[in-house]
Design an enzyme around this catalytic site. Structure first.
Site, mmCIF file in Angstrom:
data_model
loop_
_atom_site.group_PDB
_atom_site.id
_atom_site.type_symbol
_atom_site.label_atom_id
_atom_site.label_comp_id
_atom_site.label_asym_id
_atom_site.label_seq_id
_atom_site.Cartn_x
_atom_site.Cartn_y
_atom_site.Cartn_z
ATOM 1 N N CYS A 264 -43.726 9.143 49.619
ATOM 2 C CA CYS A 264 -44.619 9.444 48.501
ATOM 3 C C CYS A 264 -45.648 8.332 48.320
ATOM 4 C CB CYS A 264 -43.817 9.677 47.223
ATOM 5 S SG CYS A 264 -42.891 8.242 46.663
ATOM 6 N N ASP A 265 -46.567 8.555 47.384
ATOM 7 C CA ASP A 265 -47.812 7.799 47.323
ATOM 8 C C ASP A 265 -47.654 6.284 47.333
ATOM 9 O OD1 ASP A 265 -48.600 10.375 46.963
ATOM 10 O OD2 ASP A 265 -49.682 10.064 45.094
ATOM 11 N N LYS A 266 -46.794 5.724 46.481
ATOM 12 C CA LYS A 266 -46.732 4.268 46.341
ATOM 13 C C LYS A 266 -45.793 3.624 47.342
ATOM 14 C CE LYS A 266 -49.510 5.117 43.120
ATOM 15 N NZ LYS A 266 -49.345 6.574 43.230
ATOM 16 N N CYS B 54 -40.773 14.389 48.585
ATOM 17 C CA CYS B 54 -41.583 13.536 49.471
ATOM 18 C C CYS B 54 -40.745 12.644 50.377
ATOM 19 C CB CYS B 54 -42.520 12.666 48.634
ATOM 20 S SG CYS B 54 -43.306 13.521 47.261
ATOM 21 N N SER C 228 -55.377 11.432 40.936
ATOM 22 C CA SER C 228 -54.585 11.876 42.067
ATOM 23 C C SER C 228 -55.521 12.173 43.232
ATOM 24 C CB SER C 228 -53.816 13.142 41.688
ATOM 25 O OG SER C 228 -53.351 13.803 42.837
ATOM 26 N N ASP D 10 -45.189 10.848 41.630
ATOM 27 C CA ASP D 10 -46.401 11.044 40.834
ATOM 28 C C ASP D 10 -46.484 12.476 40.320
ATOM 29 O OD1 ASP D 10 -46.779 8.558 41.972
ATOM 30 O OD2 ASP D 10 -48.925 8.837 42.258
ATOM 31 N N GLU E 191 -52.295 8.488 36.635
ATOM 32 C CA GLU E 191 -53.240 9.433 37.224
ATOM 33 C C GLU E 191 -53.533 10.556 36.232
ATOM 34 O OE1 GLU E 191 -52.056 8.969 41.947
ATOM 35 O OE2 GLU E 191 -51.536 10.810 40.888
#
Length: 561
Positions: free
Chosen positions: A129-131, A56, A477, A88, A451
């Protein structure tokens, strides 16, 4: 904004670099290559989270180099800094997933500390990435210095048996393999091709949802987010963002002028229209709190209810982020929001233009079907709803994109942790009609609010995605789909009613009524709660223990205070 007055572009760094008393500081910087001329210019932080643990963020160093070129060309001096990231997808289904949401706070903390301590005049944060995406914007909100966020971009899709695939299909294939629907060789063949390079997960999962959200919010420049990670145009975008952050600085535009209530409402509508991740609720609540903008969880439901679902994107739909880019990108979604009357057009953006101006001129590729026209929605209302009831007095989030079920009543199958639920799924112990309950996975009880993608994807892969429901005080997710309720608040560890559930209890989920309840009296619930004592998890890292003591409710963004 400076309202026409000359903004001091070295409004902070003068204190660090100017005057005889700062000679020692300049000496340190001269020794690593900064000239006297460099230090006379505004100092711009370039924060990113390059790391070798995932695809990511793998392109962040390259993007940072281009951003720095743009800053120098526009008259600034860049200073690069690195922060952490947790994958994640790679930690999913393991204790390591506890670190994911915790990392959002550490990312915000670390960027804030470096930018504040070193008196940066402006900041550009590269996320992937996500966070890292909300963490970067939370830092911008706290610092409130001129800046912007650049998303590193999505991965291109893989190809398997003539179809585009993402990592979502791999998670689901684990369930298919357990059910005997595919062979181990087919599973391995899929895993070899599903993630073919750098960039964040390819569907409208959490990363692409949050990238879209922050472009709609105006803190990322219009048209920048959906350019894929490995597309040559991404390097041009990075350089342009470096030049743009200097323009933001000269204008003296601060994040507090961008992250306003109308802009947050635009961001929520983008989640709803795109069928985006339920994590969008959690992260936007957190950003609003960092900026001091009042925002309640029920406002998400009201906006979703008046916003049509128009984006045919995975996990509920057909297409991936690279398809959205070819169709017209986030500006096309903004155009549909404008047409639908759900865009607050006057909201400012980092480009110096309003979000309405960008929406009005958005291109649309002829014949594209990724973003539907208003008269042909996937569904008339948005991709999520907020439910309350005696199981979730503070609320919970249900994702609606990609399936039609809006009611489910069935017996509870209660699991204290994700691992226990996953073992039951893989052993084919979940029956049609069941309501799978996973508790003690909340922000404090997990700790870290893991998640549940491994479980939800395995259920779908086994063919039970349309016959069971799942509820949890943990998260989902962005790749999760099916009738699933997450972020149940209060969580079990903080005395939430989900702690009272026992196997066989009748659970009722009714999206149309916005209710989630268990068929128990108040007295029975109270008696069970008083007797419930959650078992502590196995070894938990000190950093996560600190988070568990400080974190608030998921209904308020699970922010550590």
């Amino acid at each position: 904004m400076s309202n026409g007055a000359q903004f001091d572009v070295k409004h902070r760094s003068r204190a660090l670099t100017e005057g005889p008393q700062r000679a020692a500081a300049r000496a340190y910087l001269h020794g690593i290559g900064y000239s006297a001329e460099d230090l006379q210019k505004p100092i711009v932080g370039v924060a990113h989270s390059w790391i070798e643990t995932m695809p990511c963020n793998f392109n962040h160093r390259v993007l940072a180099a281009k951003v720095k070129e743009g800053i120098r060309a526009a008259g600034g001096t860049p200073m690069e800094l690195n922060t952490i990231a947790i994958s994640d997808g790679i930690t999913m289904g393991t204790p390591g997933m506890r670190a994911s949401l915790v990392s959002r706070e550490l990312i915000a903390d670390s960027i804030e500390l470096v930018a504040s301590a070193h008196d940066f005049d402006a900041l550009i944060a590269i996320s992937g990435c996500d966070k890292t995406i909300p963490g970067s914007v939370m830092a911008l909100a706290r610092l409130d210095i001129p800046g912007l966020m650049l998303y590193g971009g999505s991965i291109r899709p893989g190809h398997f048996k003539g179809h585009d695939v993402t990592v979502m299909q791999v998670f689901e294939a684990v369930g298919s393999y357990a059910a005997g629907k595919i062979t181990e060789a087919e599973l391995h063949e899929l895993e070899e091709v599903a993630s073919p390079g750098a960039g964040a997960c390819g569907g409208q999962f959490t990363a692409n949802t949050m990238a879209m959200v922050f472009e709609a919010l105006g803190i990322s420049p219009a048209g920048s987010s959906m350019v894929p990670a490995e597309d040559g145009r991404k390097l041009e975008v990075a350089r342009e963002c470096g030049e743009l952050v200097m323009d933001v600085l000269r204008r003296g535009q601060r994040p507090s002028e961008i992250v306003t209530k109308p802009a947050l409402e635009n961001a929520i509508a983008a989640v709803a229209m795109s069928g985006g991740s339920t994590n969008g609720v959690l992260h936007l609540l957190a950003v609003a709190r960092e900026m001091g903008v009042p925002l309640q969880i029920d406002e998400f439901d009201a906006i979703s209810e008046r916003t049509p679902l128009l984006c045919d994107l995975q996990p509920g739909g057909q297409y991936v982020a690279t398809d959205l880019y070819e169709a017209g990108g986030v500006p096309l979604v903004l155009k549909r929001m404008l047409q639908a009357g759900v865009l607050n057009s006057d909201a400012e953006t980092v480009t110096g233009r309003t979000i309405g101006e960008h929406a009005a001129e958005a291109p649309e590729t002829e014949g594209q079907r990724v973003v539907r026209p208003l008269d042909d929605p996937l569904q008339p209302t948005g991709g999520f709803a907020i439910l309350r009831g005696n199981l979730a007095p503070e609320g919970c989030v249900v994702k609606l994109a990609g399936h039609e079920r809006r009611q489910h009543t069935g017996p509870a199958r209660v699991f204290e942790r994700e691992e226990a639920a996953m073992a039951a799924v893989l052993a084919d112990q979940i029956e049609e009609g069941d309501v799978v309950v996973i508790r003690n996975e909340g922000p404090a009880g997990g700790p870290g609010m893991r998640e549940m993608l491994a479980v939800t994807a395995a259920l779908v892969g086994e063919g039970r995605g349309e016959s069971v429901a799942l509820i949890t005080d943990g998260r989902f997710s962005g790749a999760t789909h099916g009738l699933m309720a997450a972020h149940i608040a209060p969580e079990a560890a903080r005395g939430g009613p989900i702690a009272a559930l026992e196997d066989g209890d009748r659970v009722i989920i009714d999206v149309d009524s916005r209710r989630i309840d268990v068929d128990l009296s108040e007295q029975e619930l109270a008696e069970r709660l008083s007797a419930y004592a959650p078992s502590p998890p196995n070894h938990v890292e000190l950093a996560i223990q600190k988070y568990a003591k400080l974190v608030g409710s998921a209904a308020e963004g699970a922010v550590a205070r």
